[in-house]
Design a protein around this motif. Sequence first.
Motif, PDB file in Angstrom:
ATOM      1  N   TYR A   5       0.843  -1.191   0.000  1.00 46.99           N
ATOM      2  CA  TYR A   5       0.000   0.000   0.000  1.00 46.99           C
ATOM      3  C   TYR A   5       0.880   1.244   0.000  1.00 46.99           C
ATOM      4  O   TYR A   5       1.789   1.370   0.817  1.00 46.99           O
ATOM      5  CB  TYR A   5      -0.898   0.017   1.250  1.00 46.99           C
ATOM      6  N   ILE A   7       0.653   5.643  -0.383  1.00 52.92           N
ATOM      7  CA  ILE A   7      -0.118   6.880  -0.468  1.00 52.92           C
ATOM      8  C   ILE A   7       0.713   7.884  -1.255  1.00 52.92           C
ATOM      9  O   ILE A   7       1.889   8.103  -0.950  1.00 52.92           O
ATOM     10  CB  ILE A   7      -0.444   7.427   0.929  1.00 52.92           C
ATOM     11  N   LEU A  50      -4.500  13.163  -3.274  1.00 48.05           N
ATOM     12  CA  LEU A  50      -4.426  11.830  -2.689  1.00 48.05           C
ATOM     13  C   LEU A  50      -4.760  10.730  -3.686  1.00 48.05           C
ATOM     14  O   LEU A  50      -5.813  10.735  -4.321  1.00 48.05           O
ATOM     15  CB  LEU A  50      -5.379  11.745  -1.494  1.00 48.05           C
ATOM     16  N   ILE A  52      -4.245   6.327  -3.828  1.00 52.21           N
ATOM     17  CA  ILE A  52      -3.792   5.084  -3.198  1.00 52.21           C
ATOM     18  C   ILE A  52      -3.334   4.132  -4.284  1.00 52.21           C
ATOM     19  O   ILE A  52      -4.033   3.938  -5.290  1.00 52.21           O
ATOM     20  CB  ILE A  52      -4.915   4.447  -2.362  1.00 52.21           C
ATOM     21  N   THR A  54      -1.983   0.156  -4.820  1.00 52.54           N
ATOM     22  CA  THR A  54      -1.950  -1.111  -4.104  1.00 52.54           C
ATOM     23  C   THR A  54      -2.137  -2.272  -5.074  1.00 52.54           C
ATOM     24  O   THR A  54      -2.428  -2.077  -6.264  1.00 52.54           O
ATOM     25  CB  THR A  54      -3.068  -1.147  -3.041  1.00 52.54           C
ATOM     26  N   ASN A  60      -9.695  -2.103  -3.545  1.00 53.52           N
ATOM     27  CA  ASN A  60     -10.127  -1.432  -4.772  1.00 53.52           C
ATOM     28  C   ASN A  60     -11.648  -1.513  -4.923  1.00 53.52           C
ATOM     29  O   ASN A  60     -12.324  -0.523  -5.219  1.00 53.52           O
ATOM     30  CB  ASN A  60      -9.431  -2.068  -5.971  1.00 53.52           C
ATOM     31  N   LEU A 171      -8.788   9.164   5.686  1.00 54.12           N
ATOM     32  CA  LEU A 171      -7.406   9.152   5.219  1.00 54.12           C
ATOM     33  C   LEU A 171      -7.110  10.478   4.524  1.00 54.12           C
ATOM     34  O   LEU A 171      -7.791  10.857   3.571  1.00 54.12           O
ATOM     35  CB  LEU A 171      -7.180   7.986   4.251  1.00 54.12           C
ATOM     36  N   GLU A 183       4.937   4.511   1.945  1.00 51.93           N
ATOM     37  CA  GLU A 183       4.353   3.182   2.051  1.00 51.93           C
ATOM     38  C   GLU A 183       3.732   3.043   3.432  1.00 51.93           C
ATOM     39  O   GLU A 183       4.313   3.459   4.431  1.00 51.93           O
ATOM     40  CB  GLU A 183       5.410   2.103   1.827  1.00 51.93           C
ATOM     41  N   ARG A 186      -0.972  -2.231   6.179  1.00 52.11           N
ATOM     42  CA  ARG A 186      -2.371  -2.569   5.932  1.00 52.11           C
ATOM     43  C   ARG A 186      -3.277  -2.177   7.099  1.00 52.11           C
ATOM     44  O   ARG A 186      -4.322  -1.560   6.921  1.00 52.11           O
ATOM     45  CB  ARG A 186      -2.509  -4.066   5.673  1.00 52.11           C
ATOM     46  N   LEU A 189      -3.897   1.585   7.332  1.00 55.87           N
ATOM     47  CA  LEU A 189      -4.705   2.073   6.218  1.00 55.87           C
ATOM     48  C   LEU A 189      -6.155   1.642   6.378  1.00 55.87           C
ATOM     49  O   LEU A 189      -7.081   2.447   6.205  1.00 55.87           O
ATOM     50  CB  LEU A 189      -4.138   1.551   4.892  1.00 55.87           C
TER      51      LEU A 189
END
Length: 237
Positions: A5, A7, A50, A52, A54, A60, A171, A183, A186, A189
């Motif tokens: 993951y 950001i 922003l 993400i 992954t 998703n 977030l 990074e 999990r 996040l």
Amino acid sequence: MQYKYFIVNKPYGVLPQFSDDGGRPTLKSLGKFPNDVYPVGRLDMDSEGLLIITNDKLLNHKLLNPKFEYDKTYLVQVDGDITTEAIKKLEKGTQITVNSAPYTTLPALCKKVDKPDNLQERNPPVRFRKNIPTSFIELTIHEGKNRQVRKMTASVDFPTLRLVRFAIGNLRIKELKSGGVIEVQRDLLYEKLGLKTNDREEKPKARRPSTRKPRVPTRNPNTGKAPTSKKRYGKSR
């Protein structure tokens, strides 16, 4: 499978993908990523903020499916001093065009705000018109139609000059500079997004054992005659 993951605070002018036949800047210009990751949703080339990245397909699905109603919050600089009437229209829902058809957006949250002190200047700078003021709004939606925010502000006669997504749920990009990548783990996040870490895999429903009795043939397959009992027919021994 090991989930990853990241950001990203995507800068203006960077495509939200890892390759481009036209040679334009892509996410590869921001750092080195594993080969199996991809961005969750899109953030247009001329939008910022922003994103993400992954390889978690469940994440998703959760963030992009409208039924989960994940809030996405944007800082929007518009052309002109936006009015209370225009803000109310954005909150109630405005009519835009999606795939060449009229579409009414769902109710949103919208308020006029001052320019944030920590907002970095865009490169290249926003074009200003002489003697025409600009203003900022904070707009929260949970849809994701193509260029939806820009279409919404244009529909109330305040075109978007700059668009920065700064939050998805709880977030936020906070102090992450434009072009920055971090990074994240999990658990952290998922906590920020309000997801359960123990419900990571969608398991298929278990099938109940069949209670149906075997079908009794209507005729003996050897003689062609109708059966005289419910015993299964077979070759005589």
